[in-house]
Write a protein that holds these residues in place. Structure first.
Motif, PDB file in Angstrom:
ATOM      1  N   LEU B  89      14.404   7.867 -28.740  1.00 11.81           N
ATOM      2  CA  LEU B  89      13.027   8.019 -29.199  1.00 11.81           C
ATOM      3  C   LEU B  89      12.114   8.336 -28.015  1.00 11.81           C
ATOM      4  N   ARG B  90      12.305   7.590 -26.933  1.00 15.80           N
ATOM      5  CA  ARG B  90      11.469   7.810 -25.748  1.00 15.80           C
ATOM      6  C   ARG B  90      11.706   9.209 -25.191  1.00 15.80           C
ATOM      7  N   ASN B  91      12.975   9.621 -25.083  1.00 12.75           N
ATOM      8  CA  ASN B  91      13.274  10.952 -24.546  1.00 12.75           C
ATOM      9  C   ASN B  91      12.656  12.046 -25.411  1.00 12.75           C
ATOM     10  N   VAL B  95       9.982  14.722 -24.037  1.00 14.94           N
ATOM     11  CA  VAL B  95      10.272  16.158 -24.058  1.00 14.94           C
ATOM     12  C   VAL B  95       9.243  16.886 -24.924  1.00 14.94           C
ATOM     13  N   THR B  96       8.962  16.311 -26.107  1.00 14.76           N
ATOM     14  CA  THR B  96       8.009  16.962 -27.009  1.00 14.76           C
ATOM     15  C   THR B  96       6.641  17.095 -26.359  1.00 14.76           C
ATOM     16  N   LEU B 153      21.035  21.660 -14.504  1.00 18.05           N
ATOM     17  CA  LEU B 153      20.258  20.830 -15.426  1.00 18.05           C
ATOM     18  C   LEU B 153      21.075  20.365 -16.627  1.00 18.05           C
ATOM     19  N   LEU B 154      22.368  20.702 -16.624  1.00 15.38           N
ATOM     20  CA  LEU B 154      23.194  20.304 -17.757  1.00 15.38           C
ATOM     21  C   LEU B 154      23.192  18.782 -17.870  1.00 15.38           C
ATOM     22  N   ASN B 155      23.140  18.294 -19.126  1.00 10.43           N
ATOM     23  CA  ASN B 155      23.105  16.866 -19.366  1.00 10.43           C
ATOM     24  C   ASN B 155      21.858  16.194 -18.781  1.00 10.43           C
ATOM     25  N   SER B 156      20.734  16.906 -18.835  1.00 11.15           N
ATOM     26  CA  SER B 156      19.466  16.291 -18.448  1.00 11.15           C
ATOM     27  C   SER B 156      18.420  16.755 -19.447  1.00 11.15           C
ATOM     28  N   TYR B 157      17.514  15.859 -19.838  1.00  8.05           N
ATOM     29  CA  TYR B 157      16.543  16.321 -20.837  1.00  8.05           C
ATOM     30  C   TYR B 157      15.544  17.307 -20.261  1.00  8.05           C
ATOM     31  N   TRP B 158      15.539  17.455 -18.932  1.00 13.41           N
ATOM     32  CA  TRP B 158      14.666  18.486 -18.372  1.00 13.41           C
ATOM     33  C   TRP B 158      15.144  19.882 -18.764  1.00 13.41           C
ATOM     34  N   ALA B 159      16.458  19.994 -19.061  1.00 16.68           N
ATOM     35  CA  ALA B 159      16.966  21.266 -19.578  1.00 16.68           C
ATOM     36  C   ALA B 159      16.267  21.615 -20.887  1.00 16.68           C
ATOM     37  N   LEU B 160      16.011  20.570 -21.703  1.00 11.89           N
ATOM     38  CA  LEU B 160      15.344  20.807 -22.986  1.00 11.89           C
ATOM     39  C   LEU B 160      13.893  21.226 -22.769  1.00 11.89           C
ATOM     40  N   VAL B 161      13.249  20.583 -21.765  1.00 13.20           N
ATOM     41  CA  VAL B 161      11.871  20.973 -21.443  1.00 13.20           C
ATOM     42  C   VAL B 161      11.848  22.449 -21.026  1.00 13.20           C
ATOM     43  N   ALA B 217      -1.178  25.671 -34.142  1.00 11.57           N
ATOM     44  CA  ALA B 217      -0.128  26.018 -33.177  1.00 11.57           C
ATOM     45  C   ALA B 217       0.450  24.757 -32.547  1.00 11.57           C
ATOM     46  N   THR B 218      -0.421  23.784 -32.248  1.00 15.31           N
ATOM     47  CA  THR B 218       0.064  22.538 -31.649  1.00 15.31           C
ATOM     48  C   THR B 218       0.997  21.809 -32.605  1.00 15.31           C
ATOM     49  N   ILE B 219       0.620  21.749 -33.877  1.00 16.64           N
ATOM     50  CA  ILE B 219       1.479  21.068 -34.855  1.00 16.64           C
ATOM     51  C   ILE B 219       2.825  21.775 -34.948  1.00 16.64           C
ATOM     52  N   PHE B 220       2.761  23.120 -34.960  1.00 15.59           N
ATOM     53  CA  PHE B 220       4.017  23.868 -35.034  1.00 15.59           C
ATOM     54  C   PHE B 220       4.913  23.513 -33.849  1.00 15.59           C
ATOM     55  N   ALA B 221       4.350  23.553 -32.645  1.00 12.00           N
ATOM     56  CA  ALA B 221       5.142  23.262 -31.450  1.00 12.00           C
ATOM     57  C   ALA B 221       5.702  21.850 -31.520  1.00 12.00           C
ATOM     58  N   PHE B 222       4.867  20.915 -31.956  1.00 16.25           N
ATOM     59  CA  PHE B 222       5.303  19.523 -32.062  1.00 16.25           C
ATOM     60  C   PHE B 222       6.491  19.382 -33.018  1.00 16.25           C
ATOM     61  N   THR B 223       6.339  19.942 -34.221  1.00 14.74           N
ATOM     62  CA  THR B 223       7.401  19.803 -35.226  1.00 14.74           C
ATOM     63  C   THR B 223       8.708  20.408 -34.742  1.00 14.74           C
ATOM     64  N   VAL B 224       8.604  21.605 -34.160  1.00 16.11           N
ATOM     65  CA  VAL B 224       9.815  22.299 -33.740  1.00 16.11           C
ATOM     66  C   VAL B 224      10.531  21.516 -32.638  1.00 16.11           C
ATOM     67  N   CYS B 225       9.759  21.013 -31.674  1.00 13.70           N
ATOM     68  CA  CYS B 225      10.386  20.258 -30.587  1.00 13.70           C
ATOM     69  C   CYS B 225      11.011  18.971 -31.102  1.00 13.70           C
ATOM     70  N   TRP B 226      10.293  18.309 -31.984  1.00 10.84           N
ATOM     71  CA  TRP B 226      10.774  17.032 -32.499  1.00 10.84           C
ATOM     72  C   TRP B 226      12.080  17.220 -33.264  1.00 10.84           C
ATOM     73  N   ALA B 227      12.203  18.335 -33.985  1.00  9.04           N
ATOM     74  CA  ALA B 227      13.356  18.532 -34.863  1.00  9.04           C
ATOM     75  C   ALA B 227      14.479  19.325 -34.217  1.00  9.04           C
ATOM     76  N   ALA B 228      14.260  19.879 -33.009  1.00  9.75           N
ATOM     77  CA  ALA B 228      15.260  20.760 -32.404  1.00  9.75           C
ATOM     78  C   ALA B 228      16.609  20.066 -32.340  1.00  9.75           C
ATOM     79  N   PHE B 229      17.649  20.824 -32.631  1.00 18.79           N
ATOM     80  CA  PHE B 229      18.966  20.201 -32.805  1.00 18.79           C
ATOM     81  C   PHE B 229      20.060  20.919 -32.023  1.00 18.79           C
ATOM     82  N   VAL B 230      20.049  22.253 -32.047  1.00 17.78           N
ATOM     83  CA  VAL B 230      21.132  23.010 -31.415  1.00 17.78           C
ATOM     84  C   VAL B 230      21.175  22.766 -29.908  1.00 17.78           C
TER      85      VAL B 230
END
Lengths: 314, 296
Positions: B89-91, B95-96, B153-161, B217-230
């Motif tokens: 949850l924190r990560n 990231v979001t 950056l593999l296996n680091s959440y900064w890769a997701l950022v 646009a902010t809501i869109f970015a938020f939702t997409v980041c929160w739900a990103a899965f691949v």
């Protein structure tokens, strides 16, 4: 350049008094196109470095051998063509995407009309409620479906058992599993169609319906001869857009079936992931994922045409 | 004979228009309720399961659709204290937050530049940006896996950022271009006469006027980041770096006996932030999304 003359007539600007070099830099920075370019630069680097370059890199990767040490041309593609699983994945991807998009469009049109029929006050509440599937992160809501379709505790089978119905092997029989992946996709994607169509319905001028009513048109005729033609562009764009998203979907199949039973529900995204990350054959995975490209390209061209046409109408 | 045949028809034209309408309304409500049931089954069932103990869930004589007779909080306690879910949850939140900030910093000036300042090639560029939005993550994750790997950056959440902006930036720019273009030309002319620079024009005029678009646009970015899965599924494999979606799927859904109560609790907590955002800001978001569809 012509700007400098009238300005000099009034008073020297601070930049001009502090040296020629700084002055020209200042003028350059005041220039519209320079500022515009600087504003767009971060966007260009993200799009170029993280989308365009990787997309081209994927093509290059797909031409390498498994260990990425040797260039093997179209070897990966040739290998894929000989595999039965590959053709099954192509077929399943097309069935999955086409069926789901058609059903989503139908459910979207029907629900949009139903909401539009309601008194204006209640519409917002209903729209909000029907939008919920689209708001929940897809992987997490699919987890809910996974639990609903669980082999031993399926809540649907519990209902069927109450009326002595059959026990359905939701995720363990290929055709039922295919059905379930499409069902979840329709459940998730229909609300998007709903909001697009609802917005389009609201933009159809009321006078057209009034004129049709005077001419004695039935509800069905109004729909066929006014609503549909007026919404044609929005419908087309939404369908094509959804086709891309559905075709490239990963979450549903991964969570629900992981491609099983026996690879029958794999689609391009999940199989590419399976090959590329799980089995570590990145070039082969890249070749599989690139098969999405033709569909994406064709849809994109048509979407663009729709967007342009709409631009001209406005 | 003739008069008798005409009578009901006249009645049909006279008083029954209102009755027809009432029937149509009743039918609309009926079918809407059916669709609403279909749409709300999974979240409802998740909620019902989340309040049950494992013993109650596996007891097949009770109705699985009904809420628990003895609601328990053991699921949420176990999730919070004995799993890595709080870390996920924190990560995810971290990231979001980063990606939304990065996205808006990139997309807003770019949209202003492409939509309003119109330099050489800006039209083609705007179209190109829209096209890149259509390139899906399930096509990019393999080359990005290599790129992220080469950056260490593999296996680091900064890769997701780093990679999440590929999901958000093109579409947010597209939304903002639409909003900026709808602002009357006179406003920036007035600002230019007053001697405003382009940056001032953007921050003092365009951003405040296009605030609804900015929120969308902010809501869109938020939702997409929160739900990103691949991307997290591909790039992250240790628990301390994992995010909510992939973490719930890979670590909680594992083992011989699924703890369904706990898993459903995790899914609900993960779904809550986007739901709350929508509950309050849905209108902005829908307006932002559909303005592109209806006016261009």
């Amino acid at each position: 350049m012509s700007e400098t003359i009238p300005r000099r007539l009034v008073t020297p600007t601070p930049a001009e008094t502090s040296g020629a070099l700084k002055g020209s830099l200042y003028r350059l920075s005041r220039r519209r196109s320079t500022t515009a370019f600087l504003f767009a630069l971060p966007l260009l680097s993200v799009v170029g470095g993280l989308i365009v370059y990787p997309a081209l890199y994927a093509i290059y990767l797909s031409l390498l051998n498994r260990t990425q040490t040797k260039f093997i041309g179209f070897g990966n593609y040739a290998f894929l063509f000989t595999r039965d699983t590959f053709w099954a994945v192509v077929e399943q991807s097309c069935i999955f995407a086409l069926t789901a998009v058609i059903l989503k469009a139908l459910v979207g049109i029907v629900t949009a009309h139903l909401v539009n029929n309601l008194p204006a006050k209640g519409q917002r509440k209903w729209r909000g409620m029907l939008l919920i599937p689209w708001v929940i992160p897809l992987s997490l809501s699919t987890l809910g479906w996974f639990w609903l379709l669980d082999p031993t505790y399926s809540a649907f089978n519990w209902l069927f058992a109450q009326i002595a119905g059959p026990r359905i092997p939701w995720l363990s029989e290929p055709n039922w599993a295919r059905f379930c992946t499409i069902l979840v996709n329709v459940w998730y994607g229909a609300p998007f169609f709903l909001i697009m169509y609802l917005a389009a319905l609201k933009s159809v001028p009321e006078q057209l319906y009034e004129a049709a009513a005077i001419d004695g048109a039935s509800a069905w005729q109004k729909f066929l001869h006014i609503t549909l033609p007026m919404m044609r562009n929005v419908i087309a764009i939404t369908v094509l857009f959804s086709l891309i998203v559905t075709f490239a979907n990963y979450d549903i199949v991964r969570v629900l079936t992981s491609g099983g039973p026996r690879n029958t529900t794999h689609i391009f995204a999940t199989w590419a992931f399976q090959l590329g990350i799980a089995s570590g054959d990145i070039p082969l995975g890249a070749s599989v994922s690139l098969f999405m490209f033709p569909i994406l390209g064709v849809s994109a061209i048509f979407i663009l045409r729709g967007v342009r046409r709409r631009g001209r109408e406005v | 004979m003739n008069a008798a045949a005409e009578l009901p028809q006249r009645r049909l034209f006279g008083g029954s228009l209102r009755r027809n309408r009432r029937w149509a309304l009743a039918a609309s409500y009926f079918f809407l309720v059916l669709f609403a049931i279909f749409f709300l089954i999974p979240p409802y069932y998740q909620l019902v399961t989340a309040t049950k103990s494992s013993a109650e869930i596996s007891n097949q004589t009770t109705d699985p659709w009904l809420p628990s007779f003895a609601p328990t909080s053991e699921n949420i306690e176990e999730l919070w204290n004995k799993t890595d879910f709080p870390i996920y949850l924190r990560n995810t939140a971290l990231v979001t937050l980063c990606v939304v900030a990065i996205t808006m910093t990139i997309a807003v000036p770019a949209a202003f530049s492409l939509g309003r300042m119109k330099f050489w090639g800006s039209g083609i560029l705007a179209t190109g940006v829209f096209l890149t939005y259509l390139v899906p993550d399930s096509l990019l994750f393999l080359p990005l896996f290599k790129i992220v790997g080469s950056l260490g950056l593999l296996n680091s959440y900064w890769a997701l950022v780093l990679v999440y902006p590929t999901l958000t930036v093109p579409f947010c720019t597209w939304i903002m271009i639409g909003y900026f273009q709808s602002i009357p030309k006179e406003l920036d002319e007035a600002a230019l006469i007053d001697g405003a620079s382009h940056l001032q024009m953007l921050s003092k005029i365009f951003i405040p006027v296009a605030l609804p678009g900015l929120i969308a646009a902010t809501i869109f970015a938020f939702t997409v980041c929160w739900a990103a899965f691949v991307y997290p599924m591909a790039f992250i494999f240790s628990s301390d770096q994992q995010v909510l979606t992939a973490g719930t799927i890979t670590t909680l859904v594992k083992g011989d006996v699924y703890q369904w109560g706990m898993i459903m609790t995790a899914a609900l907590i993960g779904a809550a932030p986007p739901l709350v955002v929508y509950a309050f800001l849905m209108d902005y978001y829908i307006a932002g999304l559909t303005s592109g569809a209806t006016k261009g």
